[in-house]
Design a protein around this motif. Sequence first.
Motif, PDB file in Angstrom:
ATOM      1  N   ASP A 250      24.592  52.627  37.369  1.00  0.00           N
ATOM      2  CA  ASP A 250      24.375  53.430  38.566  1.00  0.00           C
ATOM      3  C   ASP A 250      25.182  52.941  39.764  1.00  0.00           C
ATOM      4  O   ASP A 250      25.368  53.689  40.724  1.00  0.00           O
ATOM      5  N   VAL A 251      25.623  51.682  39.734  1.00  0.00           N
ATOM      6  CA  VAL A 251      26.292  51.124  40.905  1.00  0.00           C
ATOM      7  C   VAL A 251      27.723  50.671  40.622  1.00  0.00           C
ATOM      8  O   VAL A 251      28.490  50.449  41.558  1.00  0.00           O
ATOM      9  N   MET A 252      28.088  50.542  39.369  1.00  0.00           N
ATOM     10  CA  MET A 252      29.394  49.963  39.053  1.00  0.00           C
ATOM     11  C   MET A 252      30.534  50.911  39.436  1.00  0.00           C
ATOM     12  O   MET A 252      30.377  52.136  39.474  1.00  0.00           O
ATOM     13  N   SER A 253      31.689  50.317  39.740  1.00  0.00           N
ATOM     14  CA  SER A 253      32.915  51.079  39.960  1.00  0.00           C
ATOM     15  C   SER A 253      33.546  51.351  38.606  1.00  0.00           C
ATOM     16  O   SER A 253      33.875  50.399  37.876  1.00  0.00           O
ATOM     17  N   ARG A 254      33.678  52.606  38.251  1.00  0.00           N
ATOM     18  CA  ARG A 254      34.195  52.969  36.944  1.00  0.00           C
ATOM     19  C   ARG A 254      35.723  52.961  36.939  1.00  0.00           C
ATOM     20  O   ARG A 254      36.362  53.144  37.976  1.00  0.00           O
ATOM     21  N   GLU A 255      36.274  52.750  35.754  1.00  0.00           N
ATOM     22  CA  GLU A 255      37.723  52.727  35.557  1.00  0.00           C
ATOM     23  C   GLU A 255      38.425  51.843  36.595  1.00  0.00           C
ATOM     24  O   GLU A 255      39.268  52.292  37.374  1.00  0.00           O
ATOM     25  N   PRO A 256      38.069  50.567  36.646  1.00  0.00           N
ATOM     26  CA  PRO A 256      38.697  49.682  37.626  1.00  0.00           C
ATOM     27  C   PRO A 256      40.187  49.487  37.350  1.00  0.00           C
ATOM     28  O   PRO A 256      40.638  49.606  36.208  1.00  0.00           O
ATOM     29  N   VAL A 257      40.931  49.210  38.405  1.00  0.00           N
ATOM     30  CA  VAL A 257      42.351  48.919  38.268  1.00  0.00           C
ATOM     31  C   VAL A 257      42.505  47.544  37.636  1.00  0.00           C
ATOM     32  O   VAL A 257      41.935  46.562  38.132  1.00  0.00           O
ATOM     33  N   VAL A 258      43.248  47.459  36.551  1.00  0.00           N
ATOM     34  CA  VAL A 258      43.355  46.205  35.806  1.00  0.00           C
ATOM     35  C   VAL A 258      44.792  45.701  35.832  1.00  0.00           C
ATOM     36  O   VAL A 258      45.730  46.403  36.223  1.00  0.00           O
ATOM     37  N   ALA A 259      44.945  44.460  35.407  1.00  0.00           N
ATOM     38  CA  ALA A 259      46.260  43.842  35.311  1.00  0.00           C
ATOM     39  C   ALA A 259      46.336  43.074  34.004  1.00  0.00           C
ATOM     40  O   ALA A 259      45.330  42.885  33.305  1.00  0.00           O
ATOM     41  N   HIS A 260      47.551  42.605  33.668  1.00  0.00           N
ATOM     42  CA  HIS A 260      47.768  41.851  32.434  1.00  0.00           C
ATOM     43  C   HIS A 260      47.915  40.372  32.771  1.00  0.00           C
ATOM     44  O   HIS A 260      48.491  40.019  33.809  1.00  0.00           O
ATOM     45  N   PRO A 261      47.399  39.498  31.929  1.00  0.00           N
ATOM     46  CA  PRO A 261      47.483  38.055  32.225  1.00  0.00           C
ATOM     47  C   PRO A 261      48.906  37.544  32.432  1.00  0.00           C
ATOM     48  O   PRO A 261      49.109  36.555  33.144  1.00  0.00           O
ATOM     49  N   GLU A 262      49.905  38.198  31.824  1.00  0.00           N
ATOM     50  CA  GLU A 262      51.291  37.735  31.934  1.00  0.00           C
ATOM     51  C   GLU A 262      51.987  38.236  33.202  1.00  0.00           C
ATOM     52  O   GLU A 262      53.095  37.797  33.519  1.00  0.00           O
ATOM     53  N   GLU A 263      51.354  39.135  33.930  1.00  0.00           N
ATOM     54  CA  GLU A 263      51.946  39.629  35.165  1.00  0.00           C
ATOM     55  C   GLU A 263      51.938  38.520  36.220  1.00  0.00           C
ATOM     56  O   GLU A 263      51.016  37.708  36.281  1.00  0.00           O
ATOM     57  N   THR A 264      52.945  38.484  37.058  1.00  0.00           N
ATOM     58  CA  THR A 264      53.035  37.447  38.073  1.00  0.00           C
ATOM     59  C   THR A 264      52.257  37.829  39.329  1.00  0.00           C
ATOM     60  O   THR A 264      51.934  39.000  39.554  1.00  0.00           O
ATOM     61  N   VAL A 265      51.977  36.813  40.138  1.00  0.00           N
ATOM     62  CA  VAL A 265      51.267  37.042  41.390  1.00  0.00           C
ATOM     63  C   VAL A 265      52.097  37.941  42.311  1.00  0.00           C
ATOM     64  O   VAL A 265      51.575  38.864  42.946  1.00  0.00           O
ATOM     65  N   ALA A 266      53.407  37.687  42.377  1.00  0.00           N
ATOM     66  CA  ALA A 266      54.270  38.505  43.233  1.00  0.00           C
ATOM     67  C   ALA A 266      54.257  39.965  42.798  1.00  0.00           C
ATOM     68  O   ALA A 266      54.240  40.873  43.632  1.00  0.00           O
TER      69      ALA A 266
END
Length: 404
Positions: A250-266
């Motif tokens: 009832d409260v969660m944000s659905r379909e969150p924006v995700v990233a890959h572990p190999e992606e860099t911080v920049a």
Amino acid sequence: MRSSISLGRVGGVAVGINISVLVIVAILVFGLAFGRFPIDVPGLPAWAYVLAGVVSAVLFLACLLAHELAHAIVARRRGVEVSGIVLWLLGGVAELRGEPRSPRDDLAIAGVGPLTSVALGAVSALVAWLLSMTGGVPLLVSIFTYLAWVNVLLAVFNLVPAAPLDGGRVLRAILWSVWGDRVRAAVAAARAGRMFGYVLVALGFLQLVSGLGIQGVWLVLIGWFLVNAATAEEQQTRVGATLHGIRVADVMSREPVVAHPEETVAAIVDRLVLRHRLSTYPLVDADGRLSGLVTLNRLRDVPPPDRPLTRLGEIACPPRDVPTARPDEPLTDLLPRMSGCADGRAVVVDADGRLVGLVTPSDITRVLQTADLRTGDPYRTGGADLTGPWPEVRHERGGSRPAA
């Protein structure tokens, strides 16, 4: 209370020790080795008293563990999950997930701890008596005599009717049974705990100004802990009542924006952080399973020159430390787990472990702000079942309508 050292699992319950427990061990060893034991059994070398002090401290911790294990075992038998047990400076804590479903369950879970301590005290007293009757080593007699009275003292102190002590839980169960309102009973028990804490603080300061020394400091410490714990318990009770019946879905944000572990911080800064008002980025693998969690604070901690070379997997909160929940789980069960390296976030996964949602402090704040817009009393007549489902239909005057 977080565990610093894991002791494994006992009876299926995770057991750990907080580093602060070393303080109470040191106090016990010093007090027994250079105070009680030389008086009880004079004429022995100093190493014998120190060894007896260490043995007594270890046995005392074992008694504390048995006390908390009794709570945990009865709680599990009564349908309340147990996250674990942690021994720390002021004793032990059995961390329960959820609440008892009835006053009887509440009473059983609370009462078994002091009963266990009384039983341990009786066994210790019996061992001390048998040793003295059979000509046993006097120092051993003194050790078990100490364990006998300290366990009884522990039981008596815990039975003071003031939350979060066991006696406060007993008081809550009795008031719940009489009033039929768990929230009102829990608030009353918490307020009693806060008043008892203030009394201990006052007594401690009185001892300090009277020149009685360390005993006053100890009372102030215990009293202040009880004040803070009781205040937190009252707040948690009110929040739990507000959020009763609300599921994680009832409260969660659905379909969150995700990233890959190999992606860099920049890369994530350029792709997401500067383009969206987001502060939480779950990391998922090719199958959509959680690989870690990165928050805005973790990204900002990386120095700018290192961001093009630092991968998200290197700075992420690891999956094992990220609070997880199922969509149909009560939100009140998740809240106590939303801490640690995830900065107050939690991820929601389906039965296959795939990410389906995200719960953030903003989501919790919104549901609290809109809680008074829900219609009707969320609790069933005759008392609250904080972990039970909502009734599908509630009958009122002039007909019926779906529950809010």
